[in-house]
Design an enzyme around this catalytic site. Structure first.
Site, PDB file in Angstrom:
ATOM      1  N   LYS A 183       0.858  -1.195   0.000  1.00  0.00           N
ATOM      2  CA  LYS A 183       0.000   0.000   0.000  1.00  0.00           C
ATOM      3  C   LYS A 183       0.893   1.243   0.000  1.00  0.00           C
ATOM      4  O   LYS A 183       1.449   1.636   1.021  1.00  0.00           O
ATOM      5  CB  LYS A 183      -0.917   0.025   1.238  1.00  0.00           C
ATOM      6  CG  LYS A 183      -2.094   0.952   1.025  1.00  0.00           C
ATOM      7  CD  LYS A 183      -2.466   1.823   2.208  1.00  0.00           C
ATOM      8  CE  LYS A 183      -1.558   2.943   2.518  1.00  0.00           C
ATOM      9  NZ  LYS A 183      -1.537   4.061   1.536  1.00  0.00           N
ATOM     10  N   GLY A 221      -4.197   1.148   5.067  1.00  0.00           N
ATOM     11  CA  GLY A 221      -2.933   0.763   5.704  1.00  0.00           C
ATOM     12  C   GLY A 221      -3.212   0.144   7.069  1.00  0.00           C
ATOM     13  O   GLY A 221      -2.632  -0.892   7.430  1.00  0.00           O
ATOM     14  N   GLU A 259      10.567   1.558   9.714  1.00  0.00           N
ATOM     15  CA  GLU A 259      11.594   2.548   9.341  1.00  0.00           C
ATOM     16  C   GLU A 259      10.923   3.906   9.469  1.00  0.00           C
ATOM     17  O   GLU A 259      10.036   4.233   8.678  1.00  0.00           O
ATOM     18  CB  GLU A 259      12.042   2.345   7.891  1.00  0.00           C
ATOM     19  CG  GLU A 259      12.751   1.061   7.614  1.00  0.00           C
ATOM     20  CD  GLU A 259      14.134   0.997   8.218  1.00  0.00           C
ATOM     21  OE1 GLU A 259      14.588   1.989   8.831  1.00  0.00           O
ATOM     22  OE2 GLU A 259      14.758  -0.061   8.088  1.00  0.00           O
ATOM     23  N   CYS A 293      14.741  10.758   5.028  1.00  0.00           N
ATOM     24  CA  CYS A 293      14.660  10.501   6.470  1.00  0.00           C
ATOM     25  C   CYS A 293      16.033  10.537   7.125  1.00  0.00           C
ATOM     26  O   CYS A 293      16.158  10.868   8.291  1.00  0.00           O
ATOM     27  CB  CYS A 293      13.986   9.165   6.709  1.00  0.00           C
ATOM     28  SG  CYS A 293      14.717   7.870   5.717  1.00  0.00           S
ATOM     29  N   GLU A 392      11.139  16.534  13.141  1.00  0.00           N
ATOM     30  CA  GLU A 392      11.468  16.334  11.734  1.00  0.00           C
ATOM     31  C   GLU A 392      10.687  17.328  10.879  1.00  0.00           C
ATOM     32  O   GLU A 392       9.472  17.387  10.949  1.00  0.00           O
ATOM     33  CB  GLU A 392      11.094  14.898  11.347  1.00  0.00           C
ATOM     34  CG  GLU A 392      11.572  14.518   9.988  1.00  0.00           C
ATOM     35  CD  GLU A 392      11.269  13.062   9.677  1.00  0.00           C
ATOM     36  OE1 GLU A 392      10.110  12.648   9.840  1.00  0.00           O
ATOM     37  OE2 GLU A 392      12.199  12.346   9.249  1.00  0.00           O
TER      38      GLU A 392
END
Ligand code: NAD
Length: 489
Positions: A183, A221, A259, A293, A392
């Site tokens: 997905k 998901g 991850e 990332c 982030e």
């Protein structure tokens, strides 16, 4: 035959390319804001069928035990992608906003080549290990350890390096004998859907072994994470979503591979070539508009040379103009969407509220009226406590932080909820290696070394994830271990 010939991508479910139960949604070129075309919009019934097909393919075919077939199929997918590489390049630039130069590496050709590593690993793998005979509890026993596929893998992926992430899951998962429901992110549906076309038309991958389900509905998901027919969920994305995936998977005690995000430090020691180090840091922060990332977004420099470091980084980043990703020289393209651009801008506004200042950039480039562009920005004057130094941002933004020596630099680098990657620059390579050894991060670059490679495991400490992608470790994430003890006479 041209890929996505009619401008509408389809789902791949149980070996068939089909339209979506929820209709279709548009995919947009982030560099121009123009509509590229449409992607099938799957609904829950589509996802249910995809999971059912993957379950059947795993339980009722010889896919999981036929290594020769799997190795051949993974190589066929690699070869089909190579045959269509120029089409895929144009598609990737348009769908992802990926700078053309990156498609020679991690945005396209790198992950295609890495399928070889997955196939080769499966081909040469020691599936059964003989532990020999022993007499545990006094009973003579011959023992062996067998590795076998986990089962049905639900793979959920983000938009920033979609080929890299889709293939770093599909390649090893398939080579190891699993079946997969992929997905992908709704922002980049085409780069995933095109895999469905190539698999259906150019490989012997049996029906149901790979299912690709594009959708605007994130809940699909979550379905993968919750469904008892799925044995493992392999997720790449934000830490917040990863937390939710892990919670959803808990009810069925699924194997979870994550991850997640990062806020990686670039540590410059006081003996380093400051100009070289800070230019590299500035350049790295601009690559793919900072949407990586593992990009080092905190530049940690000696306090005595702070102003100089800020000026060097700003000199580099200020000279990198965000622009058309289809041009060969572009390093910094657009961010993926208006939502992402506005999110980055809100962090830039926050930097000022927190007492920081911009040494360059700080907003949208005036010469780019269309497209989701952000100016490469250096934030100065803040400490590691600032939110812009902790959270982030996922844009071309570098925050420069002062350190008071090696111990302090290590403390600052490690003072983060994340632990994905790090860089250390220093003239004394032993001293730099000593600092690298103390960093709590899954990958460390010392003086420009490159860890990105098919045979190197990638992943994070702390809230950057669980497990490793790529390398032999990345292959073994998709395996169960079975010990067989046979009474010996
Ligand atoms: P995201 O977490 O918003 O979405 C990732 C994927 O999860 C998408 O396919 C999305 O549809 C799906 N999803 C959303 N909600 C879900 C839910 N509740 N359950 C299951 N699936 C759900 O991430 P994004 O914005 O697409 O990507 C950017 C993030 O990805 C950044 O935080 C970045 O650091 C991270 N990332 C990490 C790595 C890594 O290897 N560590 C690599 C690339 C990107």
């Amino acid at each position: 035959m041209a890929l996505l010939a009619d401008g509408v991508s389809r789902l791949l479910i149980d070996g068939k390319l089909t339209s979506g139960g929820a209709g279709a949604f548009v995919t947009v070129n982030p560099a121009t804001e123009e509509v590229l075309g449409e992607a099938a919009d799957a609904d829950a019934a589509d996802m249910d069928r995809a999971i059912g097909a993957a379950r059947r393919a795993f339980d009722e075919t010889d896919w999981s035990t036929n290594t020769e077939l799997r190795v051949r199929c993974v190589r066929q997918l690699r070869d089909a992608m190579r045959e269509h590489v120029e089409e895929l390049r144009d598609l990737t630039i348009a769908d992802v906003g990926a700078p053309r130069m990156l498609t020679a590496g991690a945005q396209l050709e790198g992950p295609i080549a890495d399928l070889s590593f997955a196939a080769d690993t499966a081909e040469g793998y020691e599936w059964t290990q003989d532990l020999g005979q022993a007499s545990p509890l006094g009973i003579p026993t011959r023992r062996s350890v067998v590795r076998e596929a986990v089962g049905v893998v639900g793979a959920i992926t983000p938009w920033n390096f979609p080929h890299q992430i889709n293939l770093a899951k599909l390649g090893p998962a398939l080579a190891a004998g699993n079946t997969v429901v992929l997905k992908p992110a709704p922002d980049t549906p085409w780069v995933a859907a095109v895999l469905g076309e190539l698999i259906a038309e150019h490989t012997d991958i049996p029906a149901g072994v790979v299912n690709i389900v594009t959708s605007t509905d994130h809940a699909l998901g979550a379905m993968l994470a919750k469904d008892p027919r799925v044995d493992m969920v392999s997720f790449t994305g934000s830490t917040a979503t990863g937390r939710s995936v892990m919670a959803d998977a808990a009810a069925t005690i699924k194997k979870v591979f994550l991850e997640l995000g990062g806020k990686s430090a670039f540590v410059v020691l006081d003996d380093a070539d400051l100009a070289a180090a800070c230019s590299v840091a500035g350049f790295s922060a601009c690559v793919h508009a900072g949407q990586g990332c593992a990009i080092t977004t905190r530049l940690v420099v000696p306090r005595a040379r702070y102003d100089e470091a800020v000026a060097i980084a700003a000199g580099t980043m200020g000279s990198i103009k965000p622009g058309d990703p289809s041009k060969p020289g572009t390093v910094c393209g657009p961010v993926i969407s208006a939502r992402q651009r506005d999110r980055v801008q809100s962090y830039l506004d926050l930097a000022i509220t927190e007492g920081g200042s911009f040494a360059c950039g700080g907003g949208r480039p005036a010469d780019q009226p269309a497209g989701f562009f952000i100016e490469p920005t250096v934030i100065a004057g803040l400490t590691n406590d600032a939110r812009v130094a902790r959270e982030e941002i996922f844009g071309p933004v570098l925050t420069v932080i002062a350190h008071d020596g090696d111990d302090d630099a290590v403390r600052i680098a490690n003072d983060s909820p994340y632990g994905l990657s790090a860089t250390v620059y220093g003239a004394d390579s032993q001293r730099a290696a000593g600092v690298a050894a103390r960093l709590r991060a899954g990958t460390v670059n010392v003086n420009g070394g490159v860890w990105y490679s098919a045979d190197v495991p990638f992943g994070g400490y702390k809230q950057s994830g669980i497990g490793r992608e790529m390398g032999t470790a990345g292959f073994e994430e998709y395996l169960e271990i079975k010990a067989i003890a046979t009474a010996a006479n």
